[in-house]
Design an enzyme around this catalytic site. Structure first.
Site, PDB file in Angstrom:
ATOM      1  N   LYS A 111       0.812  -1.236  -0.122  1.00 48.20           N
ATOM      2  CA  LYS A 111       0.041   0.050  -0.040  1.00 48.20           C
ATOM      3  C   LYS A 111       1.020   1.147   0.076  1.00 48.20           C
ATOM      4  O   LYS A 111       0.572   2.158  -0.827  1.00 48.20           O
ATOM      5  CB  LYS A 111      -1.009  -0.136   1.397  1.00 48.20           C
ATOM      6  CG  LYS A 111      -2.262  -0.883   1.196  1.00 48.20           C
ATOM      7  CD  LYS A 111      -3.199   0.162   0.481  1.00 48.20           C
ATOM      8  CE  LYS A 111      -4.610  -0.389   0.447  1.00 48.20           C
ATOM      9  NZ  LYS A 111      -4.943  -1.594  -0.896  1.00 48.20           N
ATOM     10  N   LYS A 194      -7.156 -15.688 -11.580  1.00 45.78           N
ATOM     11  CA  LYS A 194      -8.649 -15.960 -10.842  1.00 45.78           C
ATOM     12  C   LYS A 194      -9.227 -14.664 -11.042  1.00 45.78           C
ATOM     13  O   LYS A 194      -8.845 -13.699 -11.509  1.00 45.78           O
ATOM     14  CB  LYS A 194      -8.361 -16.257  -9.458  1.00 45.78           C
ATOM     15  CG  LYS A 194      -7.781 -15.129  -8.530  1.00 45.78           C
ATOM     16  CD  LYS A 194      -7.996 -15.447  -7.214  1.00 45.78           C
ATOM     17  CE  LYS A 194      -7.455 -14.283  -6.330  1.00 45.78           C
ATOM     18  NZ  LYS A 194      -7.587 -14.323  -4.905  1.00 45.78           N
ATOM     19  N   LYS A 197     -12.213  -8.302  -8.436  1.00 47.99           N
ATOM     20  CA  LYS A 197     -12.359  -6.958  -8.575  1.00 47.99           C
ATOM     21  C   LYS A 197     -11.438  -6.141  -9.395  1.00 47.99           C
ATOM     22  O   LYS A 197     -11.455  -5.567 -10.395  1.00 47.99           O
ATOM     23  CB  LYS A 197     -12.902  -6.371  -7.548  1.00 47.99           C
ATOM     24  CG  LYS A 197     -13.554  -4.726  -7.535  1.00 47.99           C
ATOM     25  CD  LYS A 197     -13.674  -4.335  -6.131  1.00 47.99           C
ATOM     26  CE  LYS A 197     -13.663  -2.951  -6.056  1.00 47.99           C
ATOM     27  NZ  LYS A 197     -14.502  -2.080  -6.589  1.00 47.99           N
TER      28      LYS A 197
END
Ligand code: TRP
Length: 327
Positions: A111, A194, A197
């Site tokens: 992050k 996979k 989102k």
């Protein structure tokens, strides 16, 4: 009965990957364990959503959990920010969490790299809040994916450390829970990997028929098999994996045979798959809409969840305060 707790950050609609990877197993779990499901809206603040954003995503997850079949009488669903005792536990855990170890957490580093102008303290202490979420209820098991393993390690570390510092056997170490050992990894239909989102390849439970068809028709294929009974390359295997999840065995076998004898027409397969995905999603979509239009009911569900979770967390907190030395 063993306690299970599961949190989800409200970041948008649930997709088929969420459903078959997690939510479907929650439906069984709620009958066999003492389950609580919560929406981690405090955690979502680490990326600075707008108030409207938060309201909408929390309502979305709540409606979608209910539409999938989570029964709030069996398994309370609560909103993290409704249960204040967790915050106090978060503060205590933070006093014994060290800068160095928090900075070494992979998701923090990730992050810090992707949002360099917003490396806030909440991001740094994400693992202590997550530990407080679970330790507040002394849960035994936490259903999580691989990406949460490090957070689970930190949680156990904080639990052990608290016990050691105060010379008590108070917190137990919550275990990662892989309910369905052969957990289904739902593939994306864009050729590899996979469904997710952030991968931009998700089919949402809430998608309407036209959207589903468009997404499935876009799926990556190849020029077709060139040998009888040949092994399927990944993009084709993915279509079949999806078919295994939503279609009947007859349908699956039919197209599998067609592939094996080299007669497959991917267009037909995709049309069938789109129809079967829609047949799967349509009733869920209806229920999502019903719940979304029933604010009174949603409020009652959240209030019920809040009551159960607050009682459990407050009970733990009273003991923690006593152990720490507050009277
Ligand atoms: N970190 C989890 C995720 O991103 C969400 C979460 C927050 C959570 N608190 C939790 C999950 C407690 C399980 C238990 O998926």
């Amino acid at each position: 009965m063993e306690k299970v707790i599961s949190g989800i950050r409200p970041t948008g609609n649930l997709h088929l990957g969420n459903y078959f990877g997690a939510v479907k197993s929650f439906l069984e779990m709620q009958n066999e364990y003492d389950c609580m499901f919560f929406i981690a809206d405090w955690h979502s603040l680490t990326t600075h959503p707008t108030p409207e954003n938060i309201r909408r995503s929390v309502k979305t997850i709540l409606s979608e959990y209910l539409a999938c079949g989570i029964d709030p009488e069996k398994a309370p669903i609560y909103i993290q920010s409704d249960v204040k005792p967790v915050l106090e536990l978060y503060l205590y855990l933070n006093m014994n969490a060290y800068l160095g170890e928090l900075e070494r957490v992979t998701s923090f580093k990730e992050k810090a790299r992707t949002q360099p102008d917003n490396v806030n303290a909440g991001l740094l202490t994400y693992p202590t809040l997550m530990a407080a979420d679970v330790l507040a209820h002394k849960a035994d098991k936490v259903p999580v994916g691989k990406d949460q393993e490090q957070n689970m390690e930190m949680m156990r570390l904080f639990a052990r450390r608290f016990n050691r510092i105060y010379g008590v056997e108070f917190f137990k170490e919550p275990q990662s829970f892989h309910f369905n050992q052969k957990a289904v990894k739902v593939p994306g239909l864009d050729g590899s990997g996979k469904m997710g989102k952030s991968e931009g390849n998700a089919i949402y439970l809430f998608d309407d028929e036209a959207t589903i068809r468009k997404k499935v028709m876009r799926a990556v294929t190849d020029a077709g098999p060139t040998m009888l009974n040949q092994e399927k390359p990944e993009p084709i295997r993915n279509l079949f994996t999806m078919m295994e999840l939503v279609s009947t065995k007859e349908t699956y076998d039919y197209f599998n045979d067609q592939y094996n004898n080299m007669q497959i027409r991917y267009g037909d397969l995709k049309k069938q798959l789109a129809a079967d995905i829609n047949a799967f999603c349509a009733p869920i979509r209806e229920r999502i809409l019903d719940f979304q239009n029933n604010d009174d009911y949603l409020r009652r569900v959240a209030a019920m969840g809040c009551e159960r979770a607050s009682e459990s967390a407050q009970h733990t907190l009273d003991e923690v305060r006593h152990i720490i030395g507050f009277r």
